[in-house]
Design an enzyme around this catalytic site. Structure first.
Site, PDB file in Angstrom:
ATOM      1  N   GLU A 159       6.976  -0.676  13.024  1.00 44.66           N
ATOM      2  CA  GLU A 159       8.013   0.184  13.583  1.00 44.66           C
ATOM      3  C   GLU A 159       7.365   1.539  13.783  1.00 44.66           C
ATOM      4  OE1 GLU A 159      10.025   3.141  13.928  1.00 44.66           O
ATOM      5  OE2 GLU A 159      10.788   2.817  11.905  1.00 44.66           O
ATOM      6  N   LYS A 184       0.872  -1.169   0.000  1.00 45.90           N
ATOM      7  CA  LYS A 184       0.000   0.000   0.000  1.00 45.90           C
ATOM      8  C   LYS A 184       0.909   1.218   0.000  1.00 45.90           C
ATOM      9  CE  LYS A 184      -3.173   2.891   2.531  1.00 45.90           C
ATOM     10  NZ  LYS A 184      -2.285   4.066   2.258  1.00 45.90           N
ATOM     11  N   CYS A 208      12.483   8.463  12.591  1.00 41.91           N
ATOM     12  CA  CYS A 208      12.031   7.706  13.758  1.00 41.91           C
ATOM     13  C   CYS A 208      13.126   7.579  14.802  1.00 41.91           C
ATOM     14  CB  CYS A 208      11.541   6.324  13.333  1.00 41.91           C
ATOM     15  SG  CYS A 208      12.675   5.452  12.238  1.00 41.91           S
TER      16      CYS A 208
END
Length: 501
Positions: free
Chosen positions: A260, A179, A297
């Site tokens: 994650e 996606k 992140c």
């Protein structure tokens, strides 16, 4: 040439509904918006491809991965132009990310040419053993089935269409349905064209890879709840990841969700290091904090230091370094709005003091710096929640005992960092068991932005950094997520996988 369509089992497929991209520069473009029908078609094609693709030799799968890397590189200029227009990321960053992406793909290809990742085991038969004989038992890792992958907003190449999740699943022998992230649909389609070209060149079943594009939560829900999907890879927000994780757990047949989800990546300043080189550490931290508008992140959003004159000097140096950073374009309007909301949340928290406040508007981000006492940090769990962007919070603790208490109060992290000198060894040794428990990667005298792609890397950690503390989304161990152990008992050699014969 862009199709503005989904790639499903080798065909470019449109639909009645479309969505408009929201580029940082240039005009928006229209892309097909997938629904349940497109998801079902892509997943069923992946299931059909599984039987032949999972049976490919490791050499053939490695050659396929290497061809994908070549096809991506052949579209390098086109990818850089599209990525810059859609995300605002500078060309140099995108070119570096492209190299990281193809390098990781080639690393996986090299890794699967060897058999170590299969964890081969063999207990030979003991027909004369008393009181019972032992059968011949062999074991190896086998691919799980079709995998769903969600592209990330902040890495349009390395964590998206053919990024680490996709490449590791293909290396394991699993077809993939991606996606694409709506923040960069054109970039995603160009990468899908590269994968399609590699499929055609290598004669692989076209269902081995599909890209579906679209907006809205229903599309993601339809993908993770499709009964033929066997595992999910996700990089993104805690809220979005947790929602998909819960859907995976509530399925009639639950499946693993490898999410994650980010973290605040605290940096602990040991006393000797702070006294000896506090200004240099402050400058390094400021560079890591503001790199790429803080949209990593592994962004080190928290610093923990023992209060006093050395901490005062560190704060002053950090303020100067952070204040020199100008506005940077954020990836999407939504991320920019969330960053401003995070700033307001932190600024409005009791005990938090402003060190540096700047002005940002619309899609531009400027850095912010705050400080808080160790007592106030420990009293307010919300201060440990991630703000995605270049916002730093300095926690001034009373002494090392309170520094240790702050470390123990942390939720799961992707990284924890020690800034230390030789004189800090005894104190750092006391912190290590805590940091090992809290994070997937522990660093000394560096900064966590810039995740090395290598055999020993772990990019994951205890929840909420990721949803599976035993997994990584970077490095060759990422392949193991898409494999499961199978034992073969007294199976004739002619029926065994080649590696077990």
């Amino acid at each position: 040439m862009l199709h503005g369509k989904h790639l499903i089992a080798g065909e470019w497929v449109g639909g009645a509904e479309t969505f408009a991209s929201q580029p940082a520069s240039g005009e928006p473009a229209q892309f097909a918006n997938a629904g349940a029908a497109e998801v079902d078609r892509a997943v069923r094609a992946a299931e059909e491809a599984f039987w032949s693709y999972s049976a490919l030799s490791r050499a053939d799968r490695a050659a396929f991965l290497e061809r994908i890397a070549e096809e991506i590189e052949a579209r390098g200029a086109e990818l850089t132009a599209a990525g810059h227009a859609e995300t605002g990321l500078p060309a140099a960053r995108l070119e570096g990310e492209r190299g990281r992406t193809t390098g990781q793909i080639r690393l996986f290809a090299k890794h699967i040419r060897e058999t170590g990742f299969l964890d081969l085991r063999h207990d030979v038969a003991l027909p004369d053993r008393q009181p019972l004989p032992r059968p011949d038992i062999r074991m190896m890792q086998r691919p799980v089935g079709p995998v769903a992958v969600f592209g990330a907003s902040n890495f349009p190449l390395a964590f998206s269409t053919a990024g680490g999740d996709t490449a590791s699943a293909l290396a394991a022998g699993c077809p993939v349905v991606v996606k694409g992230h709506p923040a960069h649909p054109a970039t995603g389609e160009i990468v899908a064209q590269a994968v399609a070209a590699a499929i055609a060149a290598c004669g692989v079943h076209p269902g081995v890879f599909s890209l579906i594009q679209g907006v809205g939560n229903d599309l993601g829900a339809a993908l993770v709840t499709h009964p033929l999907i066997t595992a999910v890879g996700f990089t993104g927000s805690l809220a979005g990841g947790r929602a998909l994780f819960d859907l995976c757990a509530r399925r009639e047949v639950p499946i693993p969700f490898y999410g994650e989800l980010g973290s605040v990546n605290p940096v602990f300043l040991m006393p000797a290091a702070l006294a000896a080189r506090g200004e240099a550490i402050a400058k390094g931290w400021a560079g890591s904090l503001t790199m790429g508008a803080g949209q990593f992140c592994t962004n080190p959003g928290i610093v923990v230091a023992i209060g006093g004159a050395d901490a005062d000097a560190f704060v002053a140096a950090a303020k100067e370094a952070v204040g020199a950073v100008g506005p940077q374009v954020m990836l999407t309007d939504g991320i920019a709005a969330a960053y401003r909301a995070g700033r307001e949340r932190i600024a409005g928290t009791a005990g938090v003091r402003e060190v540096l406040v700047t002005m940002c508007d619309r899609r531009n981000a400027t850095p912010y710096l705050f400080e808080v006492s160790g007592d106030d940090w420990l009293a307010n769990h919300a201060l440990g929640e991630e703000v995605f962007g270049p916002l730093g919070l300095i926690v001034r603790v009373a002494d090392f005992a309170q520094m240790e208490a702050v470390a123990r109060s942390l939720e799961g992290q992707l990284t924890c960092t020690l800034q230390m000198d030789a004189g800090d060894t005894d104190l750092a040794r006391r912190l290590m068991p805590v940091l090992e428990r809290k994070a997937g990667r522990v660093l000394a005298n560096g900064f966590p932005t810039g995740v090395e792609v290598c055999e020993a890397m772990v990019h994951g950690g205890p929840y909420p950094a990721s949803t599976n503390f035993g997994a990584t989304s970077v490095g060759t161990m990422a392949i193991r997520r898409w494999l499961r152990p199978v034992s073969y008992q007294n199976i004739p050699e002619a029926l065994l996988p080649e590696e077990l014969r």
